[in-house]
Design a protein around this motif. Structure first.
Motif, PDB file in Angstrom:
ATOM      1  N   UNK A  32       0.753  -1.400  -0.070  1.00 54.95           N
ATOM      2  CA  UNK A  32       0.008  -0.113   0.115  1.00 54.95           C
ATOM      3  C   UNK A  32       0.945   1.316  -0.084  1.00 54.95           C
ATOM      4  N   UNK A  33       2.140   1.255   0.178  1.00 52.81           N
ATOM      5  CA  UNK A  33       2.833   2.483   0.543  1.00 52.81           C
ATOM      6  C   UNK A  33       2.689   3.034   2.069  1.00 52.81           C
ATOM      7  N   UNK A  39      -2.381   0.870  11.232  1.00 53.86           N
ATOM      8  CA  UNK A  39      -2.305  -0.239  12.101  1.00 53.86           C
ATOM      9  C   UNK A  39      -3.506  -1.330  11.630  1.00 53.86           C
ATOM     10  N   UNK A  40      -4.518  -1.093  11.270  1.00 48.67           N
ATOM     11  CA  UNK A  40      -5.768  -1.795  11.084  1.00 48.67           C
ATOM     12  C   UNK A  40      -5.306  -2.869   9.935  1.00 48.67           C
ATOM     13  N   UNK A  41      -4.652  -2.325   8.809  1.00 49.93           N
ATOM     14  CA  UNK A  41      -4.084  -3.124   7.741  1.00 49.93           C
ATOM     15  C   UNK A  41      -3.160  -4.253   8.300  1.00 49.93           C
ATOM     16  N   UNK A  46      -2.275  -9.975  10.032  1.00 48.70           N
ATOM     17  CA  UNK A  46      -1.928 -10.926  10.980  1.00 48.70           C
ATOM     18  C   UNK A  46      -3.134 -11.890  11.625  1.00 48.70           C
ATOM     19  N   UNK A  47      -4.446 -11.343  11.222  1.00 46.91           N
ATOM     20  CA  UNK A  47      -5.524 -11.808  11.852  1.00 46.91           C
ATOM     21  C   UNK A  47      -5.706 -11.793  13.403  1.00 46.91           C
TER      22      UNK A  47
END
Length: 203
Positions: A32-33, A39-41, A46-47
Motif C-alpha cells: 500500500x505504501x 495499524x488496521x492493515x 496478522x489476523x
C-alpha cells in the motif's frame, strides 16, 4: 499470554510476536505504501485486533521504525562501501549527502527510519538514537582519520546528525529545477568542505 487470532497460529513468545508484526507491517508497506498503511492493515494481515498490535508497538511511527531497523543493515553496508572509495573527510561528508539523496527515495524502509519517507509518522526519525548510532558507525568504518581535521570520535555522532539533517532536508524540499549530483556536490562542498579541511569542493 493471551494471544488471540494470529490466523490460528499464535506465536510462542513475545519475541516471535514482534517479529511477525514487523514482517506484516513490511508486507503492508510494500502493498500500500507507507503513507496509506494503517495499524488496521497490519492487524488484518496478522489476523489480530489493533489492540493486540498496540501491546507491542505504541504507534505507527514506532512500528515503522522497527521495520526500518530490521531492513537497514544492507543499506548501511552499501553506503559504507561507497564512501570507502573516498579518502578525505570533506569528500566522505559530501558524498554521504549526495549518495543518500540519490539512494533513499528507492529505499522505502530506510526512508522510514531516517524521517525521509512518505509518512509524517517518520518526521523525527533522523534524530533517533538508532539513526545517529548508524550514521556515526558508518563514519567510523571509512578510511578517514577524523582527528586530523579536528573531529574527535565523541563528535562523530554530531557530524552524523548534521549530515542526516542535510540530506533529509534535501529529500523533503527538493530544488526546482532538480540539481544534478555534481551541482549538489558543489553546493554542499562550498559550505561544508572548509569545515572539514577540504577547502571549496570542486567536482
Amino acid at each position: 499470554m493471551g494471544h488471540h487470532g494470529w490466523n490460528g497460529n499464535p506465536p510462542p513468545s513475545e519475541e516471535e510476536a514482534r517479529r511477525r508484526i514487523v514482517a506484516a507491517a513490511a508486507d503492508c508497506i510494500e502493498q500500500f505504501g507507507a503513507a496509506k498503511t494503517t495499524l488496521s492493515d497490519v492487524a488484518n494481515e496478522l489476523g489480530v485486533t489493533r489492540q493486540t498490535v498496540y501491546r507491542y508497538y505504541a504507534n505507527l511511527g514506532e512500528l515503522f521504525g522497527a521495520v526500518a531497523q530490521d531492513r537497514v543493515e544492507d543499506f548501511v553496508d552499501r553506503m559504507a562501501a561507497h564512501l570507502s572509495g573516498f579518502t578525505s573527510a570533506a569528500d566522505v561528508a559530501i558524498e554521504s549527502v549526495v549518495w543518500a539523496v540519490r539512494t533513499i527515495p528507492q529505499e522505502r524502509f530506510v526512508g522510514a527510519l531516517l524521517g525521509a519517507g512518505e509518512s509524517d509518522a517518520f518526521s523525527r526519525g533522523v534524530t533517533s538514537s538508532l539513526a545517529l548510532a548508524l550514521g556515526s558507525g558508518i563514519l567510523r568504518r571509512v578510511g578517514v582519520e577524523w582527528s586530523q581535521v579536528g573531529v574527535a570520535d565523541s563528535e562523530l555522532e554530531g557530524l552524523a546528525e548534521l549530515l542526516m539533517r542535510l540530506f533529509v532536508s534535501f529529500l523533503q524540499y527538493p530544488a526546482d529545477p532538480p540539481r544534478s549530483d555534481d551541482e549538489l556536490r558543489q553546493l554542499v562542498g562550498r559550505w561544508l568542505g572548509p569545515a572539514l579541511g577540504g577547502g571549496v569542493h570542486v567536482a
